[in-house]
Design an enzyme around this catalytic site. Structure first.
Site, mmCIF file in Angstrom:
data_model
loop_
_atom_site.group_PDB
_atom_site.id
_atom_site.type_symbol
_atom_site.label_atom_id
_atom_site.label_comp_id
_atom_site.label_asym_id
_atom_site.label_seq_id
_atom_site.Cartn_x
_atom_site.Cartn_y
_atom_site.Cartn_z
ATOM 1 N N GLY A 74 12.830 110.758 -65.821
ATOM 2 C CA GLY A 74 13.242 109.405 -65.461
ATOM 3 C C GLY A 74 14.700 109.266 -65.066
ATOM 4 O O GLY A 74 15.177 108.149 -64.839
ATOM 5 N N GLN A 75 15.418 110.394 -64.979
ATOM 6 C CA GLN A 75 16.818 110.293 -64.611
ATOM 7 C C GLN A 75 16.956 109.743 -63.196
ATOM 8 O O GLN A 75 16.101 109.988 -62.345
ATOM 9 C CB GLN A 75 17.487 111.663 -64.721
ATOM 10 C CG GLN A 75 17.625 112.114 -66.170
ATOM 11 C CD GLN A 75 18.066 113.559 -66.269
ATOM 12 O OE1 GLN A 75 18.796 114.050 -65.421
ATOM 13 N NE2 GLN A 75 17.610 114.228 -67.314
ATOM 14 N N ARG A 76 18.058 109.076 -62.978
ATOM 15 C CA ARG A 76 18.244 108.375 -61.709
ATOM 16 C C ARG A 76 18.021 109.304 -60.518
ATOM 17 O O ARG A 76 17.395 108.927 -59.524
ATOM 18 C CB ARG A 76 19.656 107.779 -61.657
ATOM 19 C CG ARG A 76 19.848 106.749 -60.573
ATOM 20 C CD ARG A 76 21.240 106.157 -60.628
ATOM 21 N NE ARG A 76 21.333 105.069 -61.591
ATOM 22 C CZ ARG A 76 20.960 103.824 -61.324
ATOM 23 N NH1 ARG A 76 20.443 103.536 -60.149
ATOM 24 N NH2 ARG A 76 21.076 102.877 -62.227
#
Lengths: 187, 354
Positions: A75-77
Site C-alpha cells: 500500500g505504499q504510495r
C-alpha cells in the site's frame, strides 16, 4: 457473446475443472493499514514477523465450501499505481483502514473513491475493515463510514466491519458477510 | 463419436506440447525471465508483468496450433476435459498451459526453473575451475538449509531419471542387437544415437568406478543435461569459442548484468553511491551472472545444433506421433497403428468434407 469470441484464456480457465468455486479477492488500503496482517490472520499464520510489503502476497483460504484467493498488494504510495493491474476479474474488494490513523482518513478516502470508479471494479462488492480497533485511539466504524460517505454507494453491495487483525476479532464476521454475498451474487 | 474425436485431439495436443514448436519458445521464455523469481514468500511486482507476457505467448502459440490442426476452442476444451486427459501423466504436460490462468502455478514453475539454471551454472563453473570461486561458496551466496535440501532432491531426481533413461536405452540396444539389423534403412539415425548414448553410459560407468583425475573433461557427478554437449573436446572448444565471442561482443550486456546483480542484491541506492565493498560484491555477482548466461546459452545452442542434426525434418502439420521405434512391431503396436491410421483417415475425411 458467443463461446468462440471469449478468447482462449477463458477456455484455459475452465480447464482446471475444479469442483470448488474459486473467488478472487483483492485486499487494498494505505500502507500500515494492516493488510498483510489481516491476510496472515485469515490463513492462520504467525503475525509477528510482518514487514512492509514491497510487492504482493497471495493466500488461498477455504471457507464455506469456496476457495478464496486473496491478493494483498503493498500500500505504499509508490506502489499504489500498480493496484489497477490486479483488479481484473475480481469478485470482491476488501479495503483496510487504520482506524487510529485519523490524519490519513482523507487520503484513504480518496484512494477508495478512485478504486470505486475503476472500470474493472464496476459493481464489485466492497468490504471495508475498520482495523486496529484494539487501539484506544481507534475511531468507531460508524464514524469512518460517515467520513467515507459509504451511504452514497448505490451501485454495489458494501459493508463496513470493525476488526482487529492482530487479535482476530471481527475478522470472521467480515468473512461471513463475504461468503454470503458471493453466494447470493453467483447464484 | 465425440469421444473418438477428443481422443485424437488430445493425442495431437499432447504431441504438440512435446514438440519443438511449443517447447522451444516456452522454455526460452522461462529461462530468460526466471532469474527474478526467488522462493521468498512475498511476490515481486515484476512477476505480474512477466506472467502477462507468458499468457500472451501461450495464447499465441495455442491459437496458431489450433488453426493449423483445424480444431476450435470448444473441441480443444472438450478434449482437455475428457477423462482421457485427466490421467496423472497428462496433467503434468498441461501444467505450462494451466499456468497461464494460475499465477501460483506459474510462479512455482519459474522458481523451479531458476533453481535448475543456477544448479547447472554452478556445475559448469565447478567443472571448468575445479572449484567454486569464493564469492559463490560463502558470504554473498550462502544457501539456506532448505534450499540445499531442495537442490539435493532435485539432483536425486535428475540422477534417477538419467539412470532410467540409460536403462531404457541399453535395453533397446540389446533388443536391437538380438534382432539384427534387418530394418537398418529405417533405423539408421536412432541407432547412431543409441550407440552414442550407450557409449556415454559405459564411459560414465567407468568414471564412476575409477575416479578421473582433475583436468579430464568428464566428471562423474554431472547432470546429463550439462555434460552431454561437452562429451568431446571438440564441442567444448566450440563452447568456449562461443562464450568468448559473446563476451567480447556484448559490452552493453555487461552493463545489464551489473544492473541485474544490482537489482537482485536489493540495494536501493544507485550503483555509484555504494561503498567500495558493496560495489565489489556487485561486480562479482555480475560476473557470475554473465558467466552463467554465456555458458547456458552456449550449451543450449550446442544442444539444439546436435538435436537438429540428429532429427530429420518432419512435416509439421501431421499430428506428431511417438518417435518410431525400430523394434519389431508387436501385435499391440499393430493395433495402435491401425487405430492411428483410422484416426488419420477420419481426420482426412473431415477435412475433405469441409
Amino acid at each position: 457473446m458467443g463461446e468462440a469470441q471469449k478468447g482462449l484464456l477463458s477456455v484455459i480457465e475452465k480447464l482446471k475443472g475444479s469442483t470448488e468455486q474459486e473467488v478472487r479477492i483483492v485486499l487494498l488500503g494505505l500502507d500500515n493499514a494492516g493488510k498483510t496482517t489481516l491476510l496472515k490472520t485469515l490463513a492462520s499464520e504467525d503475525v509477528n514477523t510482518i514487514t512492509p510489503t514491497q510487492g504482493f502476497n497471495i493466500k488461498s483460504v477455504a471457507s464455506h465450501g469456496m476457495k478464496l484467493n486473496v491478493w494483498d498488494i503493498g500500500g505504499q504510495r509508490k506502489i499504489r499505481p500498480f493496484w489497477k493491474k490486479y483488479l481484473e476479474n475480481t469478485d470482491l474488494l476488501i479495503y483496510v483502514i487504520d482506524s487510529a490513523d485519523k490524519k490519513r482518513f482523507e487520503e484513504t478516502g480518496l484512494e477508495l473513491s478512485e478504486l470505486i470508479d475503476e472500470e474493472n471494479l464496476k459493481g464489485v462488492p466492497v468490504l471495508i475493515f475498520a482495523n486496529k480497533q484494539d487501539l484506544a485511539t481507534a475511531s468507531p466504524a460508524s464514524e469512518i463510514a460517515e467520513g467515507l460517505n459509504l451511504h452514497t454507494y448505490r451501485d454495489r453491495e458494501w459493508q463496513i466491519q470493525a476488526c482487529s487483525a492482530v487479535s482476530g476479532e471481527g475478522v470472521q464476521d467480515g468473512m461471513n458477510w463475504i461468503c454470503n454475498n458471493i453466494v447470493n451474487r453467483k447464484k | 463419436m465425440a469421444e473418438d474425436d477428443s481422443e485424437w485431439i488430445i493425442e495431437s495436443i499432447v504431441g504438440y506440447l512435446g514438440s519443438p514448436e511449443w517447447v522451444i519458445p516456452v522454455t526460452d521464455f522461462m529461462e530468460n525471465k526466471c532469474t527474478v523469481f526467488d522462493d521468498e514468500d512475498e511476490n515481486k511486482l515484476s512477476y505480474t508483468d512477466i506472467h502477462q507476457q507468458y499468457k500472451k505467448l501461450v495464447e499465441k502459440l495455442l491459437e496458431n496450433y489450433m488453426q493449423e490442426v483445424g480444431i476450435n476452442e470448444q473441441q480443444f476444451l472438450d478434449a482437455c476435459t475428457s477423462p482421457f486427459a485427466k490421467s496423472k501423466s497428462l496433467q503434468a504436460v498441461f501444467q505450462p498451459v494451466l499456468a497461464t490462468d494460475d499465477f501460483q502455478m506459474f510462479r512455482s514453475l519459474m522458481v523451479q526453473k531458476n533453481t535448475e539454471l543456477q544448479l547447472q551454472a554452478l556445475r559448469v563453473i565447478k567443472e571448468q575451475n575445479g572449484a567454486l570461486p569464493e564469492c559463490l561458496t560463502d558470504g554473498v551466496d550462502v544457501m539456506t538449509e532448505l534450499q540445499q535440501q531442495e537442490m539435493k532432491i532435485l539432483e536425486d531426481v535428475l540422477k534417477k531419471s538419467k539412470e532410467e533413461y540409460d536403462e531404457e536405452m541399453s535395453r533397446r540396444l540389446l533388443i536391437e542387437k538380438q534382432m539384427g539389423s534387418t530394418s537398418s534403412s529405417s533405423s539408421d539415425k536412432p541407432n547412431k544415437g543409441d550407440e552414442a548414448r550407450s557409449a556415454a553410459l559405459t564411459s560414465s560407468k567407468q568414471s564412476n568406478t575409477s575416479k578421473p583425475t582433475l583436468g579430464s573433461s568428464v566428471q562423474p557427478n554431472l547432470l546429463p543435461a550439462v555434460r552431454a554437449p561437452t562429451k568431446s573436446s571438440e564441442s567444448s572448444d566450440a563452447n568456449r569459442h562461443q562464450a568468448e565471442e559473446q563476451s567480447s561482443s556484448t559490452e552493453a550486456a555487461a552493463e545489464a548484468y551489473l544492473e541485474e546483480a544490482h537489482r537482485e542484491a536489493g540495494f536501493s541506492k544507485p550503483y555509484t553511491e555504494l561503498s567500495p565493498s558493496q560495489q565489489e560484491q556487485l561486480q562479482q555477482r555480475a560476473a557470475y551472472l554473465r558467466q552463467q548466461r554465456d555458458k547456458l546459452h552456449a550449451l543450449k545452442r550446442e544442444k539444439q545444433k546436435s538435436r537438429q542434426a540428429a532429427e530429420p525434418e518432419e512435416p509439421s502439420h501431421t499430428p506428431p506421433l511417438e518417435p518410431a521405434t525400430n523394434l519389431e512391431i508387436s501385435a499391440e503396436e499393430k493395433k495402435k497403428l491401425q487405430k492411428r491410421k483410422h484416426l488419420a483417415d477420419k481426420l482426412k475425411e473431415e477435412v475433405v468434407k469441409k
